[in-house]
Scaffold this motif. Structure first.
Motif, PDB file in Angstrom:
ATOM      1  N   ARG A 106       0.861  -1.197   0.000  1.00 44.61           N
ATOM      2  CA  ARG A 106       0.000   0.000   0.000  1.00 44.61           C
ATOM      3  C   ARG A 106       0.892   1.240   0.000  1.00 44.61           C
ATOM      4  NH1 ARG A 106      -1.728   3.225   4.071  1.00 44.61           N
ATOM      5  NH2 ARG A 106      -0.988   1.755   5.664  1.00 44.61           N
ATOM      6  N   LEU A 107       0.668   2.137  -0.934  1.00 50.16           N
ATOM      7  CA  LEU A 107       1.481   3.345  -1.032  1.00 50.16           C
ATOM      8  C   LEU A 107       1.297   4.196   0.222  1.00 50.16           C
ATOM      9  CD1 LEU A 107       3.377   5.014  -2.820  1.00 50.16           C
ATOM     10  CD2 LEU A 107       1.347   6.126  -3.794  1.00 50.16           C
ATOM     11  N   LYS A 108       2.416   4.567   0.829  1.00 52.67           N
ATOM     12  CA  LYS A 108       2.384   5.339   2.073  1.00 52.67           C
ATOM     13  C   LYS A 108       3.110   6.676   1.859  1.00 52.67           C
ATOM     14  CE  LYS A 108       4.296   1.628   3.633  1.00 52.67           C
ATOM     15  NZ  LYS A 108       3.755   0.631   2.657  1.00 52.67           N
ATOM     16  N   ALA A 109       2.623   7.720   2.501  1.00 51.92           N
ATOM     17  CA  ALA A 109       3.292   9.018   2.422  1.00 51.92           C
ATOM     18  C   ALA A 109       4.666   8.918   3.069  1.00 51.92           C
ATOM     19  CB  ALA A 109       2.452  10.091   3.114  1.00 51.92           C
ATOM     20  N   LEU A 110       5.657   9.548   2.447  1.00 55.08           N
ATOM     21  CA  LEU A 110       7.027   9.526   2.947  1.00 55.08           C
ATOM     22  C   LEU A 110       7.470  10.937   3.316  1.00 55.08           C
ATOM     23  CD1 LEU A 110       9.849   8.276   3.449  1.00 55.08           C
ATOM     24  CD2 LEU A 110      10.274   8.547   0.982  1.00 55.08           C
ATOM     25  N   HIS A 111       7.982  11.087   4.523  1.00 54.67           N
ATOM     26  CA  HIS A 111       8.570  12.361   4.959  1.00 54.67           C
ATOM     27  C   HIS A 111      10.071  12.137   5.077  1.00 54.67           C
ATOM     28  CE1 HIS A 111       4.895  14.696   5.594  1.00 54.67           C
ATOM     29  NE2 HIS A 111       4.366  13.495   5.758  1.00 54.67           N
ATOM     30  N   TYR A 112      10.753  12.689   4.087  1.00 52.95           N
ATOM     31  CA  TYR A 112      12.178  12.414   3.892  1.00 52.95           C
ATOM     32  C   TYR A 112      13.016  13.568   4.448  1.00 52.95           C
ATOM     33  CZ  TYR A 112      16.635  11.861   1.498  1.00 52.95           C
ATOM     34  OH  TYR A 112      17.969  11.743   1.223  1.00 52.95           O
TER      35      TYR A 112
ATOM     36  N   ASP B 155      12.598  12.857  -8.279  1.00 52.59           N
ATOM     37  CA  ASP B 155      12.142  12.045  -9.401  1.00 52.59           C
ATOM     38  C   ASP B 155      10.913  11.229  -9.005  1.00 52.59           C
ATOM     39  OD1 ASP B 155      12.679  10.994 -12.161  1.00 52.59           O
ATOM     40  OD2 ASP B 155      12.852   9.109 -11.065  1.00 52.59           O
ATOM     41  N   ALA B 156      10.917  10.710  -7.782  1.00 53.23           N
ATOM     42  CA  ALA B 156       9.753   9.957  -7.297  1.00 53.23           C
ATOM     43  C   ALA B 156       8.533  10.864  -7.171  1.00 53.23           C
ATOM     44  CB  ALA B 156      10.078   9.314  -5.951  1.00 53.23           C
ATOM     45  N   ILE B 157       8.733  12.093  -6.682  1.00 53.77           N
ATOM     46  CA  ILE B 157       7.619  13.049  -6.597  1.00 53.77           C
ATOM     47  C   ILE B 157       7.042  13.305  -7.984  1.00 53.77           C
ATOM     48  CG2 ILE B 157       7.037  15.469  -6.113  1.00 53.77           C
ATOM     49  CD1 ILE B 157       9.009  15.348  -3.765  1.00 53.77           C
ATOM     50  N   ASP B 158       7.929  13.477  -8.969  1.00 51.00           N
ATOM     51  CA  ASP B 158       7.471  13.727 -10.335  1.00 51.00           C
ATOM     52  C   ASP B 158       6.665  12.549 -10.886  1.00 51.00           C
ATOM     53  OD1 ASP B 158       8.714  16.186 -10.291  1.00 51.00           O
ATOM     54  OD2 ASP B 158      10.512  15.506 -11.353  1.00 51.00           O
ATOM     55  N   HIS B 159       6.892  11.359 -10.340  1.00 49.26           N
ATOM     56  CA  HIS B 159       6.167  10.170 -10.790  1.00 49.26           C
ATOM     57  C   HIS B 159       4.983   9.838  -9.880  1.00 49.26           C
ATOM     58  CE1 HIS B 159       9.740   9.632 -13.317  1.00 49.26           C
ATOM     59  NE2 HIS B 159       8.998   8.795 -14.052  1.00 49.26           N
TER      60      HIS B 159
ATOM     61  N   PHE C 153       4.702   9.897  -6.390  1.00 49.81           N
ATOM     62  CA  PHE C 153       4.845   9.432  -5.017  1.00 49.81           C
ATOM     63  C   PHE C 153       4.474  10.551  -4.049  1.00 49.81           C
ATOM     64  CE2 PHE C 153       6.918   5.988  -6.948  1.00 49.81           C
ATOM     65  CZ  PHE C 153       7.197   5.005  -6.009  1.00 49.81           C
ATOM     66  N   PRO C 154       3.735  10.244  -2.964  1.00 49.57           N
ATOM     67  CA  PRO C 154       3.359  11.267  -1.977  1.00 49.57           C
ATOM     68  C   PRO C 154       4.505  11.497  -0.981  1.00 49.57           C
ATOM     69  CG  PRO C 154       2.375   9.158  -1.389  1.00 49.57           C
ATOM     70  CD  PRO C 154       3.111   8.927  -2.673  1.00 49.57           C
TER      71      PRO C 154
ATOM     72  N   LEU D 283       2.280  17.578   0.871  1.00 49.06           N
ATOM     73  CA  LEU D 283       3.116  16.642   0.126  1.00 49.06           C
ATOM     74  C   LEU D 283       3.476  17.227  -1.236  1.00 49.06           C
ATOM     75  CD1 LEU D 283       1.138  13.379   0.964  1.00 49.06           C
ATOM     76  CD2 LEU D 283       3.330  14.092   1.947  1.00 49.06           C
ATOM     77  N   GLY D 284       4.595  16.756  -1.775  1.00 55.57           N
ATOM     78  CA  GLY D 284       5.038  17.237  -3.080  1.00 55.57           C
ATOM     79  C   GLY D 284       5.881  18.486  -3.021  1.00 55.57           C
TER      80      GLY D 284
END
Length: 288
Positions: A37-43, A94-98, A100-101, A167-168
């Motif tokens: 399950r796609l989960k929000a990531l705080h990097y 790059d993940a954000i552009d594709h 990803f939250p 996000l983003g």
């Protein structure tokens, strides 16, 4: 959601030494965040992911959503740690552009608040060394982006994570008030006020030469980084002269409904509190 605040940090090791933990580790955390399950990531990145771009490229302002890749010209003159964070953040964008939250958090120089310090981190080694020598490097064109770990960094990340609309984007977690950023020289002047070990500012080369002659100096392991000339006869520390201003607009907007976090204490107060907690370890070799 997933928080990823981990990184390998060494000011003397090259990029290759950081790659597995910081670059490949970022790929691993993205895979984990997308598992089942796609989960929000705080990097957690760092403001140093831009490198000394102010000195190298002349950039005066770094908006939060500006990609560090635009400042690659500055990366050869920074540490392997900063280089790895630049590459890792490129992967994240790059993940954000594709789709990803993800939100990117770039803390400044994080100070502890618990009264316990790490005697092996750069700040403690620097303060111990300078107090023992009675001198510090005069770097008038630098400021430090000190921020408290709990009152500001942790609470900012937690609050930003509560809204999907955040996000983003990226957030420079530096002091909300630029006027409260403290210069390098001012930080040593504060130590003089708090400590019986009085210091004076001397030219950088004189300071490095004095320090490197002391084989038991806390900073001695970092001598290669402090000595190496990388650009216009300046060392990796000196190229942070003429620092860019780190944008704050995203952070201020995201924290508008959290005034207790946004109204961060003046950095002088934060710094004094941190120094007081460090005094027992900073003065240990000098008899304090």
């Amino acid at each position: 959601m997933v928080f990823h605040p981990g990184a390998k940090v060494s000011y003397v090791a090259p990029y290759s030494s950081h790659r597995q933990a910081n670059t490949i580790g970022t790929l691993n955390i993205l895979e984990f965040s997308n598992h089942r399950r796609l989960k929000a990531l705080h990097y957690s990145s760092t403001i140093t992911s831009y490198g000394p771009t102010g000195f190298v490229t002349g950039a005066r302002l770094l908006p939060e959503d500006e990609r560090p890749a635009a400042h690659l010209a500055a990366l050869p003159y920074d540490t392997g740690y900063a280089q790895s964070q630049n590459v890792a953040e490129g992967i994240i964008w790059d993940a954000i552009d594709h789709g990803f939250p993800i939100a990117i958090h770039r803390p400044g120089f994080v100070l502890g608040e618990s009264g316990i310090c790490n005697p092996d981190d750069f700040t403690s080694r620097l303060f111990m060394s300078c107090m023992e020598m009675g001198s510090y490097p005069s770097l008038p064109g630098q400021r430090q982006e000190f921020v408290p770990v709990v009152d500001f960094v942790v609470n900012s990340m937690l609050h930003i994570s509560t809204k999907q609309t955040n996000l983003g984007h990226a957030y420079n977690l530096v002091h909300p008030n630029l006027d409260d950023a403290i210069s390098t020289i001012a930080s040593f002047e504060l130590i003089n006020e708090l400590s019986p070990y009085q210091m004076k500012g001397i030219p950088y080369d004189d300071w490095v030469n004095s320090m490197s002659e002391r084989v038991d100096d806390p900073l001695h392991p970092l001598t290669p980084m402090l000595r190496e000339r990388v650009c216009d006869q300046k060392t990796r520390w000196e190229v942070y002269e003429g620092m860019s201003e780190y944008g704050r607009a995203n952070m201020v907007q995201a924290l508008q409904d959290a005034p207790e976090v946004l109204h961060c204490r003046p950095i002088e107060t934060v710094f004094q509190r941190s120094l007081q907690s460090r005094m027992p370890c900073c003065g240990r070799k000098g008899g304090g």
